[in-house]
Design a protein around this motif. Sequence first.
Motif, PDB file in Angstrom:
ATOM      1  N   PRO A 128       0.772  -1.289   0.119  1.00  0.00           N
ATOM      2  CA  PRO A 128      -0.063   0.178   0.240  1.00  0.00           C
ATOM      3  C   PRO A 128       0.241   1.056  -0.098  1.00  0.00           C
ATOM      4  CG  PRO A 128       0.244  -1.238   2.563  1.00  0.00           C
ATOM      5  CD  PRO A 128       0.804  -1.998   1.223  1.00  0.00           C
ATOM      6  N   ASP A 404      -6.606   4.733   9.191  1.00  0.00           N
ATOM      7  CA  ASP A 404      -6.285   3.153   8.011  1.00  0.00           C
ATOM      8  C   ASP A 404      -5.223   3.972   7.256  1.00  0.00           C
ATOM      9  OD1 ASP A 404      -7.434   4.636   6.612  1.00  0.00           O
ATOM     10  OD2 ASP A 404      -7.937   3.202   4.358  1.00  0.00           O
ATOM     11  N   GLN A 405      -4.645   5.013   7.140  1.00  0.00           N
ATOM     12  CA  GLN A 405      -3.713   5.425   5.913  1.00  0.00           C
ATOM     13  C   GLN A 405      -2.593   6.100   6.805  1.00  0.00           C
ATOM     14  OE1 GLN A 405      -3.127   5.318   2.563  1.00  0.00           O
ATOM     15  NE2 GLN A 405      -4.398   3.597   3.058  1.00  0.00           N
ATOM     16  N   ILE A 436      -7.760  -4.407   6.633  1.00  0.00           N
ATOM     17  CA  ILE A 436      -8.083  -4.956   5.137  1.00  0.00           C
ATOM     18  C   ILE A 436      -9.231  -5.843   6.168  1.00  0.00           C
ATOM     19  CG2 ILE A 436      -7.604  -6.221   3.191  1.00  0.00           C
ATOM     20  CD1 ILE A 436      -7.372  -3.053   3.216  1.00  0.00           C
ATOM     21  N   GLU A 465     -16.740  -4.370  -2.067  1.00  0.00           N
ATOM     22  CA  GLU A 465     -14.992  -3.732  -1.772  1.00  0.00           C
ATOM     23  C   GLU A 465     -14.085  -4.130  -2.664  1.00  0.00           C
ATOM     24  OE1 GLU A 465     -13.623  -2.870   2.590  1.00  0.00           O
ATOM     25  OE2 GLU A 465     -15.220  -2.921   1.343  1.00  0.00           O
ATOM     26  N   SER A 467      -9.970  -3.535  -2.596  1.00  0.00           N
ATOM     27  CA  SER A 467      -8.373  -2.776  -1.649  1.00  0.00           C
ATOM     28  C   SER A 467      -7.399  -2.827  -2.561  1.00  0.00           C
ATOM     29  CB  SER A 467      -8.300  -3.733  -0.505  1.00  0.00           C
ATOM     30  OG  SER A 467      -7.999  -5.107  -1.068  1.00  0.00           O
ATOM     31  N   PHE A 468      -6.376  -2.229  -1.998  1.00  0.00           N
ATOM     32  CA  PHE A 468      -5.263  -2.287  -2.469  1.00  0.00           C
ATOM     33  C   PHE A 468      -4.809  -3.745  -2.783  1.00  0.00           C
ATOM     34  CE2 PHE A 468      -2.066  -3.817   0.458  1.00  0.00           C
ATOM     35  CZ  PHE A 468      -2.263  -4.101   1.446  1.00  0.00           C
ATOM     36  N   ASP A 498     -10.650   1.683  -2.309  1.00  0.00           N
ATOM     37  CA  ASP A 498      -9.069   2.399  -1.818  1.00  0.00           C
ATOM     38  C   ASP A 498      -8.594   3.021  -1.656  1.00  0.00           C
ATOM     39  OD1 ASP A 498      -7.264   0.036   0.685  1.00  0.00           O
ATOM     40  OD2 ASP A 498      -7.471   1.735   0.985  1.00  0.00           O
ATOM     41  N   TYR A 499      -7.923   3.777  -1.174  1.00  0.00           N
ATOM     42  CA  TYR A 499      -7.142   4.926  -2.281  1.00  0.00           C
ATOM     43  C   TYR A 499      -6.140   4.799  -2.643  1.00  0.00           C
ATOM     44  CZ  TYR A 499      -3.995   9.270  -2.184  1.00  0.00           C
ATOM     45  OH  TYR A 499      -2.926  10.322  -2.535  1.00  0.00           O
ATOM     46  N   ASP A 500      -5.356   3.730  -2.832  1.00  0.00           N
ATOM     47  CA  ASP A 500      -4.563   3.335  -3.271  1.00  0.00           C
ATOM     48  C   ASP A 500      -5.143   2.761  -4.915  1.00  0.00           C
ATOM     49  OD1 ASP A 500      -3.494   2.698  -1.416  1.00  0.00           O
ATOM     50  OD2 ASP A 500      -1.037   1.873  -2.595  1.00  0.00           O
TER      51      ASP A 500
END
Length: 533
Positions: A128, A404-405, A436, A465, A467-468, A498-500
């Motif tokens: 991440p 979470d970051q 996660i 959902e 995620s990275f 997710d941001y990634d």
Amino acid sequence: MARKFSKTRKQTLMDSNKRIFSHFGSDLPSGLVVFLVALPLCLGIALSSGAPLFSGIIAGVVGGIVIGSLSGSHTAVSGPAAGLTVIVLNAISDLGAFDIFLTAVVLAGIIQIILGWLKAGVIGYYFPTAVIKGMLAGIGVILIIKQIPYAFGVNEDANLEKYIPFVNDWSAVMDLGNLSKEFEFGAIIITLVSLGILMLWDRPMIKKQKFIKFIPGPLVVVIVGVLINKFFKFFVPNLYIDASGKVVLPEIESFGNLIGQLTFPKFSALDNPDVWLVAITIAIIASLETLLSLEAGDKLDPHKRVSPPNRELFAQGIGNVINGLIGGLPVTAVIVRTSANITSGARTKSSAVFHGILLFASVLLIPGLLNLIPLASLAAILLLIGYKLAKFSLFKSQAKLGMDQFLPFVTTILGIVIFDLLIGIGIGMGVAIVYILMRNFQNSHFLENKPEKDPNTIHIVLSEEVSFLNKGALIQALDDIPPGKHVIIDGSNSKVIDYDVLEVIANFKIAAKEKDIEVDTIKIKSVTSGNLH
């Protein structure tokens, strides 16, 4: 059929070379800028690693010419890495000799070649962004700690062993407070002036000046440091920094003399288990740092091109085998050089190769000038690099993104500083995975292609959902989309993206313009492409 295939392959190679040579107008100036940035860094990182300064130059030359030629990245620049300084320093001390350490570097390169052959490069996609930024920030903190003695002018070997702390050697860190009793005023003055120049060089009013734009701050620092020390020599002798506080490189007078300056590995040490342990550690850390720096460089690339990670591991492995055979430090793709390369306008990898050629030429032609550089000047450069990697604004921006970051970011830094790079990355990854798992119990798929009436339209529907962990597959799916298509990325069904993943989509939208791909998004939050330096 074979003839047709051969012709097509030959034509592809010719087209590739044509594209590379067509950008010499921007690549050659970029290579010059990277050379001017890399020269003091090669010397500084060798200094910080407790290795011969010449080994840093060798590593820079190999990283530029060899790895630059073999790499599939358009912008990445390789060389001795700040992230390996602690590992190298510990390894040379534990193994007892630099030539034994070089044996471990050769083995590490072979391991990297095997990793590339096994296509293990995709592992970099599953780290991440928070951990990547934490890794860079942790390296920055270590750089700052390790350069403080040189900034104070403590250059004698006996004192350096006392004041240059290993990462988890807190008694040595506490001893830094005693530097007030052992310092050189001349070195402190040069350090302060150098830091002032570097900070001034980053000011917008300086960057706007056209004649200054292509003059790197580190080069100015080195020149000013030499001039100040010359002034001290003639007018204030008690402040003059002698040979113990300056760069020491061999003067190459002939090819035979060059060969005589190289250090070769001691293969009789292959039966030493510690050599294998060091080799495995270097291979893992160098590969991780390369893959993470490669991804960071791709994020900085204005064209948002995706570099092939497996080919990069192979190129790095070849480079490290050569370094181990001739006395160079282990290398990785380095974000500092890469960012300088990108911001200077490089378009292809020929800029990285050119910077390596210039490094080699500098050792052959001007070693006497290089030996005038005060170590305090190099320390100032590395101090500011360390600060940029771990600047306060980075902590603030990570905190704004949520726990979470922020938590994986902070724990990665603490793990690196307290233990080592590998443990720190592992701790950060562990924290990220916990987040996660807390919000993602099961996810049967992360995207699907939804059929459309128009065959040129590709409709990608993201799952509930994302995620990275899905980042690598998404990058591959988007990269496989042919030119001329209309892509719809649909987040209507997604509760969490997710941001990634958002960053991957943002980068794809930029890169798609050059491939004539029209991109529309549905219910997907817009983010600014990440900036990791």
